[in-house]
Design a protein around this motif. Sequence first.
Motif, short mmCIF file in Angstrom:
data_model
loop_
_atom_site.label_atom_id
_atom_site.label_comp_id
_atom_site.label_asym_id
_atom_site.label_seq_id
_atom_site.Cartn_x
_atom_site.Cartn_y
_atom_site.Cartn_z
N THR A 15 -4.90 7.20 4.75
CA THR A 15 -3.95 7.67 5.75
C THR A 15 -2.80 8.42 5.06
N ARG A 17 1.22 8.91 3.96
CA ARG A 17 2.41 8.12 3.61
C ARG A 17 3.53 8.52 4.57
N THR A 42 -2.91 6.04 0.57
CA THR A 42 -2.09 7.05 1.24
C THR A 42 -2.10 8.36 0.47
N SER A 95 5.84 1.32 6.99
CA SER A 95 5.07 2.20 6.12
C SER A 95 3.74 1.53 5.78
N PRO A 96 2.72 2.32 5.43
CA PRO A 96 1.46 1.72 4.99
C PRO A 96 1.63 0.81 3.78
N TYR A 107 -3.36 -1.51 -2.46
CA TYR A 107 -2.72 -0.27 -2.02
C TYR A 107 -2.75 0.74 -3.15
N HIS A 109 -1.74 5.09 -3.88
CA HIS A 109 -1.30 6.40 -3.43
C HIS A 109 -1.91 7.44 -4.35
N ALA A 135 -4.89 11.52 7.90
CA ALA A 135 -4.81 12.01 6.52
C ALA A 135 -4.64 13.53 6.54
#
Length: 267
Positions: A15, A17, A42, A95-96, A107, A109, A135
Motif C-alpha cells: 500500500t 505510506r 509501503t 499510518s500503515p 513492516y 518500506h 499503491a
Amino acid sequence: MSDQTDEPLDVLLVTVREQYYIPKFLHGILDADHIRIVSLTTVPPTLGTKSMPVFLWDFFTRFGPSVFAQHVWFYGKYRLLDTVNRITGRGSPYSPRTLAQRHDLEYRHTEDVNTDEYVAYAESLSPDVLVSVAATQKFDSQLLDIPSKCAINIHSSLLPEYKGVSPSFWTLLHNEAQTGITVHYMTEELDGGAILRQEPLDIHNDDTLHTLNRRVAENGSKLLVAALEDIHAGAVNSTPMSDDGSYYSMPERDDVRQFVEQGNRFF
C-alpha cells in the motif's frame, strides 16, 4: 468445487505510506478470519518513483496554494498524531507503519517494488495472494507472478469507468450520483484484469472529497475481505473487465478550478 482448507491465506499487502485513509482500508483485513498478513509493505505517495520534492511541486502547481495548504495541514496533523500514538501505544493508528506495529506484523518500506531486492524479499515470503491497496506504482510481471494464487487490486470506482488516478475527484467533478469500489485481478495493464467483486456507493449532496474517500475506504475494507474469503474458499466468480470505460490521470489546474467553482470542496 471448493478447495477451502483450514490453513489461512497468506497475504503480502502493498500500500501507500499515507496518514488517515489507508488504516481505514486495512483495518478489516487485519482482523479477518482465514487471512494472515505475512508482510505489510509501503511505497511512497509520489505516483511512481519520482522524488518527494518533485511530487510536491507538481501537486502545488496543479492544485494551487490554497488546496495545497489544506492538504499539508490535514496530513501534517495526522502524521503528528500518528507519531505520538505510535510512541505512546495509545490512540488510533493513522499510518500503515503504526497499524503494523499494533498488530505485530512485519513492516517494510521500499522506494520501488520492482527492484531485484524487493522482488527477492517478496519471493521469500511465499504469499498465496499479493494485494495492492492504493499503491502508487505499477507492478511488473516478475512481482505479479510471485503469489501462488493471484495478485489483486482494490480500486475506488466502478471499473471499467474511472480507471487511473483520483477517481473520487473525477466523479465529483462530473456530478455523478454514484461511484463504487472494485476488487480485480492485477495484470500489467493498469486497472485491468477480471473483476472479483464490485459494490456501488451513492454520492451524497454534501460529500467533500474527504468524506467520499473516507466512505470508500470504510466500505472498501469490507469488500476486500469478502474477495479474499472467496479466494480462500475457492469460490471466486470473476467477470471479465470490459474494454469500454474511461481513464483519468492527475487533475490539471483548470480541472481543480472547475471543481471549486462548481461548489465542491476538498475537506
